[in-house]
Write a protein that holds these residues in place. Structure first.
Motif, PDB file in Angstrom:
ATOM      1  N   ASP A   1      -4.013   0.806  -7.453  1.00 17.93           N
ATOM      2  CA  ASP A   1      -5.201   0.008  -7.746  1.00 17.93           C
ATOM      3  C   ASP A   1      -6.290   0.350  -6.736  1.00 17.93           C
ATOM      4  O   ASP A   1      -6.168   1.277  -5.936  1.00 17.93           O
ATOM      5  CB  ASP A   1      -4.858  -1.482  -7.776  1.00 17.93           C
ATOM      6  CG  ASP A   1      -4.486  -1.986  -6.395  1.00 17.93           C
ATOM      7  OD1 ASP A   1      -4.560  -1.192  -5.426  1.00 17.93           O
ATOM      8  OD2 ASP A   1      -4.113  -3.152  -6.274  1.00 17.93           O
ATOM      9  N   ASN A   2      -7.317  -0.441  -6.775  1.00 13.54           N
ATOM     10  CA  ASN A   2      -8.495  -0.181  -5.956  1.00 13.54           C
ATOM     11  C   ASN A   2      -8.200  -0.269  -4.461  1.00 13.54           C
ATOM     12  O   ASN A   2      -8.939   0.244  -3.634  1.00 13.54           O
ATOM     13  CB  ASN A   2      -9.567  -1.206  -6.356  1.00 13.54           C
ATOM     14  CG  ASN A   2     -10.929  -0.756  -5.914  1.00 13.54           C
ATOM     15  OD1 ASN A   2     -11.142   0.435  -5.727  1.00 13.54           O
ATOM     16  ND2 ASN A   2     -11.825  -1.707  -5.737  1.00 13.54           N
ATOM     17  N   GLU A   3      -7.107  -0.946  -4.111  1.00 12.17           N
ATOM     18  CA  GLU A   3      -6.755  -1.125  -2.700  1.00 12.17           C
ATOM     19  C   GLU A   3      -5.650  -0.168  -2.287  1.00 12.17           C
ATOM     20  O   GLU A   3      -5.014  -0.363  -1.262  1.00 12.17           O
ATOM     21  CB  GLU A   3      -6.260  -2.562  -2.485  1.00 12.17           C
ATOM     22  CG  GLU A   3      -7.256  -3.635  -2.846  1.00 12.17           C
ATOM     23  CD  GLU A   3      -8.268  -3.843  -1.732  1.00 12.17           C
ATOM     24  OE1 GLU A   3      -7.899  -3.598  -0.571  1.00 12.17           O
ATOM     25  OE2 GLU A   3      -9.416  -4.212  -2.022  1.00 12.17           O
ATOM     26  N   ASN A   4      -5.372   0.827  -3.133  1.00 11.56           N
ATOM     27  CA  ASN A   4      -4.324   1.782  -2.848  1.00 11.56           C
ATOM     28  C   ASN A   4      -2.933   1.155  -2.862  1.00 11.56           C
ATOM     29  O   ASN A   4      -2.038   1.571  -2.148  1.00 11.56           O
ATOM     30  CB  ASN A   4      -4.583   2.473  -1.504  1.00 11.56           C
ATOM     31  CG  ASN A   4      -3.931   3.840  -1.429  1.00 11.56           C
ATOM     32  OD1 ASN A   4      -3.742   4.484  -2.464  1.00 11.56           O
ATOM     33  ND2 ASN A   4      -3.563   4.250  -0.246  1.00 11.56           N
TER      34      ASN A   4
ATOM     35  N   ASP B   1      -7.555   3.102 -14.267  1.00 13.40           N
ATOM     36  CA  ASP B   1      -8.430   3.285 -15.420  1.00 13.40           C
ATOM     37  C   ASP B   1      -8.500   4.725 -15.907  1.00 13.40           C
ATOM     38  O   ASP B   1      -9.244   5.038 -16.829  1.00 13.40           O
ATOM     39  CB  ASP B   1      -9.855   2.827 -15.067  1.00 13.40           C
ATOM     40  CG  ASP B   1      -9.877   1.347 -14.793  1.00 13.40           C
ATOM     41  OD1 ASP B   1      -9.122   0.626 -15.480  1.00 13.40           O
ATOM     42  OD2 ASP B   1     -10.627   0.919 -13.901  1.00 13.40           O
ATOM     43  N   THR B   2      -7.739   5.613 -15.254  1.00 10.04           N
ATOM     44  CA  THR B   2      -7.771   7.013 -15.663  1.00 10.04           C
ATOM     45  C   THR B   2      -7.287   7.139 -17.105  1.00 10.04           C
ATOM     46  O   THR B   2      -6.295   6.531 -17.486  1.00 10.04           O
ATOM     47  CB  THR B   2      -6.861   7.827 -14.734  1.00 10.04           C
ATOM     48  OG1 THR B   2      -7.101   7.412 -13.403  1.00 10.04           O
ATOM     49  CG2 THR B   2      -7.124   9.293 -14.864  1.00 10.04           C
ATOM     50  N   SER B   3      -7.979   7.950 -17.865  1.00 14.57           N
ATOM     51  CA  SER B   3      -7.597   8.090 -19.267  1.00 14.57           C
ATOM     52  C   SER B   3      -6.357   8.959 -19.396  1.00 14.57           C
ATOM     53  O   SER B   3      -6.049   9.768 -18.507  1.00 14.57           O
ATOM     54  CB  SER B   3      -8.732   8.709 -20.069  1.00 14.57           C
ATOM     55  OG  SER B   3      -8.903  10.045 -19.693  1.00 14.57           O
TER      56      SER B   3
ATOM     57  N   LYS C   1       0.833  -1.197   0.000  1.00 14.56           N
ATOM     58  CA  LYS C   1       0.000   0.000   0.000  1.00 14.56           C
ATOM     59  C   LYS C   1       0.868   1.247   0.000  1.00 14.56           C
ATOM     60  O   LYS C   1       1.812   1.355   0.774  1.00 14.56           O
ATOM     61  CB  LYS C   1      -0.897   0.002   1.243  1.00 14.56           C
ATOM     62  CG  LYS C   1      -2.092  -0.874   1.098  1.00 14.56           C
ATOM     63  CD  LYS C   1      -3.153  -0.519   2.102  1.00 14.56           C
ATOM     64  CE  LYS C   1      -4.132  -1.666   2.271  1.00 14.56           C
ATOM     65  NZ  LYS C   1      -4.837  -1.987   1.018  1.00 14.56           N
TER      66      LYS C   1
ATOM     67  N   THR D   1       2.009  12.466   0.877  1.00  9.29           N
ATOM     68  CA  THR D   1       0.760  12.462   0.117  1.00  9.29           C
ATOM     69  C   THR D   1       1.013  12.759  -1.356  1.00  9.29           C
ATOM     70  O   THR D   1       0.620  13.805  -1.870  1.00  9.29           O
ATOM     71  CB  THR D   1      -0.212  13.524   0.674  1.00  9.29           C
ATOM     72  OG1 THR D   1       0.492  14.775   0.765  1.00  9.29           O
ATOM     73  CG2 THR D   1      -0.745  13.144   2.012  1.00  9.29           C
ATOM     74  N   PRO D   2       1.704  11.836  -2.035  1.00  8.35           N
ATOM     75  CA  PRO D   2       1.918  12.066  -3.469  1.00  8.35           C
ATOM     76  C   PRO D   2       0.572  11.974  -4.202  1.00  8.35           C
ATOM     77  O   PRO D   2      -0.345  11.305  -3.737  1.00  8.35           O
ATOM     78  CB  PRO D   2       2.834  10.921  -3.867  1.00  8.35           C
ATOM     79  CG  PRO D   2       2.562   9.844  -2.889  1.00  8.35           C
ATOM     80  CD  PRO D   2       2.216  10.539  -1.615  1.00  8.35           C
ATOM     81  N   TYR D   3       0.479  12.675  -5.307  1.00  4.67           N
ATOM     82  CA  TYR D   3      -0.740  12.577  -6.099  1.00  4.67           C
ATOM     83  C   TYR D   3      -0.823  11.194  -6.745  1.00  4.67           C
ATOM     84  O   TYR D   3       0.192  10.636  -7.162  1.00  4.67           O
ATOM     85  CB  TYR D   3      -0.761  13.655  -7.180  1.00  4.67           C
ATOM     86  CG  TYR D   3      -0.895  15.044  -6.611  1.00  4.67           C
ATOM     87  CD1 TYR D   3      -2.089  15.462  -6.051  1.00  4.67           C
ATOM     88  CD2 TYR D   3       0.170  15.931  -6.632  1.00  4.67           C
ATOM     89  CE1 TYR D   3      -2.218  16.732  -5.507  1.00  4.67           C
ATOM     90  CE2 TYR D   3       0.052  17.202  -6.096  1.00  4.67           C
ATOM     91  CZ  TYR D   3      -1.144  17.593  -5.535  1.00  4.67           C
ATOM     92  OH  TYR D   3      -1.271  18.849  -5.006  1.00  4.67           O
TER      93      TYR D   3
ATOM     94  N   PRO E   1      -6.105   6.293 -10.271  1.00  7.79           N
ATOM     95  CA  PRO E   1      -6.413   4.874 -10.462  1.00  7.79           C
ATOM     96  C   PRO E   1      -5.987   4.402 -11.853  1.00  7.79           C
ATOM     97  O   PRO E   1      -5.728   5.213 -12.739  1.00  7.79           O
ATOM     98  CB  PRO E   1      -7.932   4.806 -10.297  1.00  7.79           C
ATOM     99  CG  PRO E   1      -8.447   6.199 -10.270  1.00  7.79           C
ATOM    100  CD  PRO E   1      -7.306   7.130 -10.183  1.00  7.79           C
TER     101      PRO E   1
END
Lengths: 778, 778
Positions: free
Chosen positions: A746-749, A724-726, A647, A717-719, A722
């Motif tokens: 991913d979805n779980e960070n 799927d971002t285009s 994570k 706190t880097p930007y 996800p």
């Protein structure tokens, strides 16, 4: 082939020194992609390195690092901010203004120095040659004059070229492409060093005095940028002098802001165009518009013009008269000649189209020439010889043109000729061709704008345009410090004036087209726009240099037409050169048709991650691994084996790790030496920007067993985006915030990839839709 | 107290209609914060609503919605993009240019109409009154002239004021604060409607003809913006006409871009300053600088000036002469008066400081007046009466000043007086006070700039400055459509000229200070800068309006000094009015000392989330819940009970849900009706921007049991930040990308909060450090 690819760089020597000094290649893009990056297989890379590459601009170099405009808000930073009072922030703000004022002042001084040096040396040269020509005109033996002229030019240009080719290749050319790249966020090695500045200034004086078809305006922008980078850091690494000032500004974000101001101050000094300077900086560099920053940039620009004006007014014995700004002054357009009429608009547009066509031709020729130079003229001595050759040829061509010209004009007081050559004209007359060739280009432009109608005959202008066009094209890209603005203006002014004369001769009512100077101005704008393709800023620069707002609309129409027509064929000159260097340059927006590409396809993967508390040995190995050469590492909470990514809990840069290793900030040592000074932001700032390479840091075998706690130092706190971002969305985030690393989760960070500048710059819009550039270790 | 708070809005009526038409309040900010938002407890809010509030600007209204500049990249959008060819994108780009051209053209036409209408009506008025005064000067009974003048003014102003107060209150004032807010991303109800435009245009004609101390320039900016919003949407909701054009542009992002262009075109037409217009748009509106967009804005500006010039040249029977741009023309400064000397710079700076002081005084007075108006003058009929009173008083004061003035000047051909009043002067002379008062303000400014030295005596100028200052201050904020630019310039020009005259009289060598017109220009810049505090754009506007670049440096110095001095006391006039409306306006950067605040403290929480496949009844209930009034809802994968928040998988807007409900896009119906047309982006665009309120959508009890699949419609990759992100970091992301909702997630990618505009606008830098505004349901 490897040899050729290698030479695709700002110049051969910059390349060599850069690769040895560089701390690492790439932004975390593994050169050899793993299985998750299907768009760029190892085969592609190998192909890129072994195949004959027909178009060098289809490559993307891995050599260039990025600049980090994102603030690293780690605990050290937050503590420092907390300690700072409201007063402290105000002091910072004031010192920003002071720095900008200093930048403007010094840039103005440099411009002043260049101007006075060029005026005097060129004046001396033209005086000597004029006297020589006058001597030999009657006795015969003008070939001796030619040899004198050519020899003098070649000698002076040789000096300038040796400086550039042997001492600081990055100082060659106008420097505008380099500054564009810097402001865009690409670290061009050695571009803002003191040595570069000195070579640039001396080089440009040599080029102009040497009679090349060049201007002294472009290099001012680079000079301003170097001044800014130097002043804002409050120290000079070259001179090994640290003034202990402005330490807060020792990071990429602040430095970039000041460099923007420096570039603007340079434009401002060069053209007397403070607003144009601000717009230039914004057009080329800005991504996020900030009002206070813009205002500071404007201040630097104003101070720069002001300084230049003041010192020039003192020099010209008119102390205090500040009404004539800029290195190039288009002269005052008188009210009667200022007006234009509705029916002239289509003519202006047609001239804009012609400018676009000629500009495109110029760029195509220069493109081929540059490819040729990259392949065959990359040794410094060859470069010097080419520069000397061009200088000699320029003198010879000029002399021949003047010699065979029979365009004699009466000497009139209003045609303020500096060095009128009589040659074979009768007494009281002068050779009109000589006003164009036997003069500094700045003065020639002014003559074309302002001389009385009838001062030139059409044949003179036609021949001049033709020869100067090819000379200027050949000259740009030589290993000399020189700009392309003035030659472009001169070419355009010549054919523009020609258009004006022809219009007047075709028309029955010749009073309608009384002033060919107006057409010279429009032609100059068209030609310059066709070559460099700048838009808003160029309009404003032209308007400010003209000193008259009335021409705003025609100039804008002309520049727009020139850009549209020119873009149909080839890009602008600066962009061509940037592409030929394979710089990962980010444009304003992602290609329009790239919405179907997602971060998953774009990102580099797998990524080397570090643990929050990491083994020193692992860190050293990671940094030393030449096959990956990352510059940023996601920090993860805990990696459960190699399969499952951890994570995300932060991001740390190579440069930070280097400083940590150098100061041996190990958990074990901290425990044993309680009195040990805590590492502060100051330590990072002191090392900025030349962090030592990992090889120079000695880590003993014992120390390799220690642990390092990265928590305090990483950016927590880097930007992130996800998977799927285009691509356009990733691009917008990356560009707007000036990022260097964007973590894909991913979805779980959990970290799944890293997007860097190269991953985004790789995609561009070709003639047939989306194209990809190939990565190469040039 | 509730009553008073309620009236804190652009005007009382806008407020009422807005709250009934509005689809919801707040951006997902629950009015009543839960336990996780400790900084804003329910007590705070109750206190805000019940306590007497001394400073209205310490409130933040929940009434205003935000605009969404982030692209919703849902599946529908991606499909549409995929279907579009490369050609399609180019057509889009071309239509953007066409729209910008149209915007410029129409804005220019409107400016032309206003100019001609004002010229003729004011000409008529002054002719009639002049003849009347001349009649009565000898016979006595000038009081009848006064009554005629005052009565005429009051009647005309009444018409304008009735239009504004009763029909469209948002059209009052200059419109610049409203456009600033719109470009900043705040939805000001009804600000870009056709009705607003009509009221604005007619209203400004009435105000200027009615002799108020106002200008017609400010409203042009608003007019341009309305034109842009209308043209770019290819339809008029007011006229119920859809041209089926430009449907692609029916979303906030595109519309905002065009509104920027419209505002720029307005500035450009008003001041003949296309570059100034572009800079105005950027300074006020832009966050992300985009080269192509800027270039289009510039195009619109250019077309606008061009159109205005062309039609005015036709009207003035000088067809085709385009050399005199803009509604206000400062006239041509002759070369000899253009120059300034080094020793004048400190004087200019001193004048700038004076301008800053006077500007601050103006703003303070107007601030108190506005507070008074908000409390006591909020009924439309009172507003109309106040406007009439001001008109009558203006006429009376003017008349008295002229009557008692004994400053007679000889009529000279070069002092091009339009309506010279002889009054008690001897023949061949005119009353100098009348050139300032008995004239449209634009002409008075020009006279002050260009009349020969000696045209005014110092007493006249002093008295004029004093009276006009208070008149202008009283006038701004009336329920009439009017701008503050020209009155500011006029006040400044008057005291500036006075300074020039005094300098000349104190100095022994009077030829040094020969031209008081130069000081009038500097004074005008100082006063305007002191009031509005615009920076870069104002410099460029002034330079373009002057038509001469030489004054760039002094004007810039003066504006900067005025801003620094003025900011010490109070904010700029527009910012004061924005604050008094409690608009959640985002400045350029987060307050400097706010690094210790994190997203966790800033965000609103808990957030109402929706499931990916959600029950229709739940959605209807959520949307109908007036106590929350969210506008954006994070979509989560699956909520396990109420305690554990779900993993974020998208974001959906209230407006989207409304459209989905209206088209009954339910899972069950889709199964049964296979032929049912799939919902497309077009359906969303057709509903934009006036989405119906949830109450108007009928959902039967059966339908409430259905399910809705949000997957296709939600934005699948909303921007997120972790909880520990600092406020400046959140702010930067939010501002740079023009977001409306920013989801705060925890380490597991679960939704924990939502950051909206209000959460960020709440924090600002006060005199004593960071302050928080109170949220209020005004």
């Amino acid at each position: 082939m490897a040899n050729i690819t290698k030479k695709v760089s700002w110049s051969s020597r910059a390349d060599e020194s850069a690769s040895s000094a560089s701390t690492g290649v790439g932004e975390g893009t593994p050169l050899l992609n793993g299985s998750e990056g299907p768009r760029f297989s190892r085969q592609d890379l190998i192909r890129a390195q072994t195949r004959e590459i027909p178009h060098n601009e289809k490559l993307l170099s891995l050599k260039y690092e990025g600049l980090d405009y994102d603030n690293i808000e780690n605990q050290l930073f937050l503590e420092e901010e907390r300690r700072m009072s409201h007063m402290g922030f105000q002091c910072l703000e004031i010192s920003r203004w002071v720095v900008c004022g200093l930048i403007g002042f010094l840039t103005g001084l440099i411009a002043c120095f260049i101007d006075i040096a060029v005026e005097n040396l060129a004046g001396l040269k033209y005086e000597v040659i004029k006297r020589n020509i006058e001597n030999f005109t009657e006795t015969g033996g003008l070939s001796i004059s030619l040899i004198l002229w050519g020899g003098f030019n070649a000698a002076v240009v040789m000096m300038g070229s040796i400086l550039v080719a042997f001492f600081e290749p990055i100082a060659g050319g106008s420097g505008i492409p380099q500054i564009k790249c810097y402001l865009n966020g690409v670290k061009i090695p050695r571009v803002v060093r003191l040595k570069t500045l000195i070579v640039k200034v001396v080089g440009v004086i040599c080029s102009v005095v040497g009679g090349l078809a060049v201007g002294k305006e472009g290099p001012m922008i680079h000079s301003g940028a170097v001044v800014a980078a130097g002043v804002s850091q409050g120290r000079s690494t070259s001179l090994k002098k640290d003034f202990k000032m402005f330490e807060y500004f020792r990071r990429d974000t602040e430095k970039r802001d000041f460099v923007s101001a420096g570039a603007a101050a340079g434009v401002s000094a060069a053209f007397g165009a403070p607003v144009g300077g601000v717009l230039f900086s914004l057009e080329e560099g800005a991504s996020f518009w900030n009002q206070m920053l813009t205002w500071r940039i404007f201040f630097a620009s104003m101070v720069s013009t002001f300084t230049l004006n003041f010192f020039l007014s003192v020099y010209n014995k008119k102390t205090g008269d500040l009404s004539n700004p800029g290195l190039i002054n288009f002269g005052r357009f008188e009210s009667e000649s200022v007006e234009y009429y509705f029916y002239e608009i289509p003519l202006f547009i047609a001239m804009g189209a012609l400018g676009g066509l000629l500009g495109a031709l110029f760029n195509v020729l220069n493109y081929w020439l540059t490819i040729f130079r990259i392949r065959y003229v990359h040794r410094p001595c060859l470069q010097v010889m080419e520069a000397m050759l061009v200088a000699a040829v320029t003198a010879t061509v000029s002399f021949t043109m003047i010699y065979f010209s029979n365009d004699c004009q009466p000497l009139a007081p209003e045609n303020n000729e500096e060095y009128p050559l009589q040659l074979f004209c009768s007494d009281g007359e002068y050779n009109a061709m000589a006003t164009a060739f036997f003069n500094t280009p700045e003065r020639s432009v002014r003559s074309l704008f302002h001389n009385q109608p009838g001062s030139y005959n059409p044949l003179t202008l036609g021949l001049f345009t033709l020869t100067y066009f090819f000379l200027a094209c050949w000259t740009y890209g030589l290993a000399v410090s020189a700009g392309v603005f003035i030659p472009s203006l001169l070419i355009g002014a010549a054919w523009g004036r020609l258009c004006g004369i022809l219009l007047a001769s075709f028309s029955s009512n010749s009073s309608l087209w009384a002033d060919p100077g107006k057409y010279a101005l429009i032609g100059a704008a068209a030609q310059l726009g066709g070559i460099v393709r700048m838009t808003l800023s160029l309009t404003v620069i032209m308007v400010e240099a003209t000193g008259n707002v009335t021409y705003g609309l025609p100039i804008m129409l002309v520049l727009m037409t020139a850009k549209i027509v020119g873009d149909y064929f080839i890009e602008g000159l600066y962009d061509i050169h940037i592409k030929l260097q394979s710089v990962p340059f980010l444009h304003w927006e992602a290609p329009a048709t790239s919405h179907w590409l997602t971060a998953r396809e774009v990102m580099s993967s797998p990524v080397t991650c570090l643990n929050r508390i990491e083994n020193v040995g692992t860190i050293v190995d990671t940094l030393s691994n030449t096959s990956t050469n990352h510059n940023g590492f996601p920090v993860v909470a805990h990696t459960l084996g190699n399969d499952e990514p951890g994570k995300l809990c932060g991001l740390i840069l190579r440069s930070q790790l280097i400083v940590l290793l150098k100061h041996k900030v190990f958990v074990e040592l901290a425990r044993s030496r309680l009195t040990h000074r805590k590492l502060q932001l100051k330590d990072f700032r002191d090392a900025y920007p030349r962090f030592p390479p990992i090889q120079s840091i000695h880590v003993s075998q014992d120390e390799r067993e220690c642990m390092m706690d990265l928590t305090e130092f990483m950016n927590p706190t880097p930007y992130t985006v996800p998977q799927d971002t285009s691509l356009p969305r990733v691009f917008k985030l990356f560009r707007a915030l000036g990022l260097r690393h964007l973590v894909v989760v991913d979805n779980e960070n959990r970290v799944v990839g890293l997007v860097t500048r190269k991953d985004l710059a790789r995609y561009h819009m070709g003639k047939h839709g989306l194209e990809e550039l190939q990565l190469a270790q040039t």
